[in-house]
Write a protein that holds these residues in place. Structure first.
Motif, PDB file in Angstrom:
ATOM      1  N   VAL A   1      -6.075  -0.876  -8.581  1.00  0.00           N
ATOM      2  CA  VAL A   1      -5.392  -2.074  -9.088  1.00  0.00           C
ATOM      3  C   VAL A   1      -6.209  -3.315  -8.708  1.00  0.00           C
ATOM      4  O   VAL A   1      -7.213  -3.199  -8.008  1.00  0.00           O
ATOM      5  CB  VAL A   1      -3.950  -2.177  -8.497  1.00  0.00           C
ATOM      6  CG1 VAL A   1      -3.158  -0.924  -8.833  1.00  0.00           C
ATOM      7  CG2 VAL A   1      -3.958  -2.423  -6.993  1.00  0.00           C
TER       8      VAL A   1
ATOM      9  N   LEU B   1       2.476   1.727  -3.375  1.00  0.00           N
ATOM     10  CA  LEU B   1       1.455   2.210  -4.315  1.00  0.00           C
ATOM     11  C   LEU B   1       1.221   3.712  -4.109  1.00  0.00           C
ATOM     12  O   LEU B   1       1.157   4.473  -5.062  1.00  0.00           O
ATOM     13  CB  LEU B   1       0.130   1.472  -4.097  1.00  0.00           C
ATOM     14  CG  LEU B   1      -0.042   0.107  -4.756  1.00  0.00           C
ATOM     15  CD1 LEU B   1      -1.322  -0.561  -4.273  1.00  0.00           C
ATOM     16  CD2 LEU B   1      -0.063   0.227  -6.283  1.00  0.00           C
TER      17      LEU B   1
ATOM     18  N   ASP C   1       0.838  -1.211   0.000  1.00  0.00           N
ATOM     19  CA  ASP C   1       0.000   0.000   0.000  1.00  0.00           C
ATOM     20  C   ASP C   1       0.871   1.259   0.000  1.00  0.00           C
ATOM     21  O   ASP C   1       0.583   2.242  -0.689  1.00  0.00           O
ATOM     22  CB  ASP C   1      -0.900   0.039   1.250  1.00  0.00           C
ATOM     23  CG  ASP C   1      -1.971  -1.053   1.214  1.00  0.00           C
ATOM     24  OD1 ASP C   1      -2.088  -1.719   0.175  1.00  0.00           O
ATOM     25  OD2 ASP C   1      -2.655  -1.230   2.236  1.00  0.00           O
TER      26      ASP C   1
ATOM     27  N   LEU D   1      -1.017   5.818  -6.427  1.00  0.00           N
ATOM     28  CA  LEU D   1      -2.113   4.866  -6.627  1.00  0.00           C
ATOM     29  C   LEU D   1      -2.611   4.337  -5.289  1.00  0.00           C
ATOM     30  O   LEU D   1      -1.894   4.403  -4.281  1.00  0.00           O
ATOM     31  CB  LEU D   1      -1.649   3.678  -7.488  1.00  0.00           C
ATOM     32  CG  LEU D   1      -1.204   3.974  -8.924  1.00  0.00           C
ATOM     33  CD1 LEU D   1      -0.728   2.700  -9.603  1.00  0.00           C
ATOM     34  CD2 LEU D   1      -2.324   4.606  -9.736  1.00  0.00           C
ATOM     35  N   THR D   2      -3.837   3.791  -5.305  1.00  0.00           N
ATOM     36  CA  THR D   2      -4.371   3.102  -4.127  1.00  0.00           C
ATOM     37  C   THR D   2      -4.780   1.696  -4.554  1.00  0.00           C
ATOM     38  O   THR D   2      -4.796   1.381  -5.745  1.00  0.00           O
ATOM     39  CB  THR D   2      -5.617   3.813  -3.552  1.00  0.00           C
ATOM     40  OG1 THR D   2      -6.700   3.598  -4.461  1.00  0.00           O
ATOM     41  CG2 THR D   2      -5.392   5.295  -3.350  1.00  0.00           C
ATOM     42  N   ARG D   3      -5.172   0.898  -3.559  1.00  0.00           N
ATOM     43  CA  ARG D   3      -5.603  -0.465  -3.862  1.00  0.00           C
ATOM     44  C   ARG D   3      -6.848  -0.475  -4.762  1.00  0.00           C
ATOM     45  O   ARG D   3      -7.094  -1.433  -5.470  1.00  0.00           O
ATOM     46  CB  ARG D   3      -5.903  -1.211  -2.553  1.00  0.00           C
ATOM     47  CG  ARG D   3      -4.667  -1.584  -1.773  1.00  0.00           C
ATOM     48  CD  ARG D   3      -3.939  -2.751  -2.423  1.00  0.00           C
ATOM     49  NE  ARG D   3      -4.619  -3.973  -2.142  1.00  0.00           N
ATOM     50  CZ  ARG D   3      -4.307  -4.808  -1.134  1.00  0.00           C
ATOM     51  NH1 ARG D   3      -3.271  -4.542  -0.353  1.00  0.00           N
ATOM     52  NH2 ARG D   3      -4.973  -5.906  -0.933  1.00  0.00           N
TER      53      ARG D   3
END
Ligand code: URA
Length: 238
Positions: free
Chosen positions: A85, A75, A72, A80-82
């Motif tokens: 993706v 990312l 996390d 980005l976050t979970r």
């Protein structure tokens, strides 16, 4: 061509099937949940780890323990976050005591991973560590030390993707010197995502439709019934 909604629905069906899986009797007997995968059903970037650990087994979601926290964080460092993706593992069930996945288990489980790859249609597939890298490159003799940070185009199932092997975050937790390498490899992901998608192979020709006779229609309908119902909250689908 399937729409995003069709692919999402098919992914949920694969999830329900996997949730009742007993292909590996030992894993089916010792697991608490099946950690199928979580994230966005049509994500451009997919991560493939090894197998759920204790926390993942409890929550039914991949990468929620220490290695997941590092994932996390990395990312976040690339913006980005979970939710941007999709994250999965080679094995969907926890091997007892966190032992390595057995070849037979990888064999039993790989069909779920290939169906996830086919339905999510990622452009970039980032393999985390040796197990995912060796499986998706179909080359058991070349390991992550040699391959990390080198992207290559690969045809996996019906689709071409950019495969990008990097170290497993857990390895960077145990060996701090690997963290810089992992971070450097991670920092190239936005660049890979900005590339044009790889050219896709010609789809196989559709077979001529066969009109089923009435008894066959009943059999087909019966085969559609999915017996096992799993709570979809575990899928963490965005
Ligand atoms: N390690 C993995 O490979 N997967 C997880 O989900 C957690 C730790």
């Amino acid at each position: 061509m399937r729409s995003v909604e069709q692919r999402r629905d098919e992914l949920k069906a694969v999830y329900r099937e996997a949730s009742g899986c007993t292909r590996c009797p030992q894993l089916a007997a010792t697991r608490q949940t099946v950690a199928f995968g979580s994230g966005t059903a049509d994500a451009d970037l997919m991560f493939v780890g090894e197998a759920p650990g204790a926390n993942e087994d409890k929550q039914g979601v991949p990468f929620v323990g220490q290695a997941g926290k590092l994932l996390d964080q990395l990312l976040g460092e690339i913006g980005l976050t979970r939710a941007d993706v999709f994250v999965v593992n080679v094995l969907k069930c926890r091997p007892p005591g966190n032992r390595d996945p057995l070849p037979q288990e990888i064999d039993n489980c790989q069909d779920y991973l290939f169906r996830q790859l086919e339905l999510i249609e990622p452009r970039v597939v980032c393999t985390l560590g040796n197990f995912a890298t060796k499986l998706l490159r179909k080359d058991p003799s070349t390991g992550i030390t040699k391959l990390h940070g080198r992207e290559e185009e690969r045809v996996i199932g019906p689709r071409a993707v950019r495969l990008y092997p990097i170290y497993h975050p857990a390895a960077a937790l145990y060996t701090r010197s690997l963290l810089d390498t992992l971070r450097a490899d991670f920092s190239r992901l936005p660049e890979l995502l900005a590339l044009d998608p790889p050219a896709q192979p010609e789809p196989p020709r559709e077979p001529e439709p066969v009109v089923p006779v009435p008894e066959q229609v009943e059999e087909i309908e019966a085969a559609r019934v999915i017996e096992h119902e799993a709570p979809e909250t575990q899928l963490g689908l965005f």
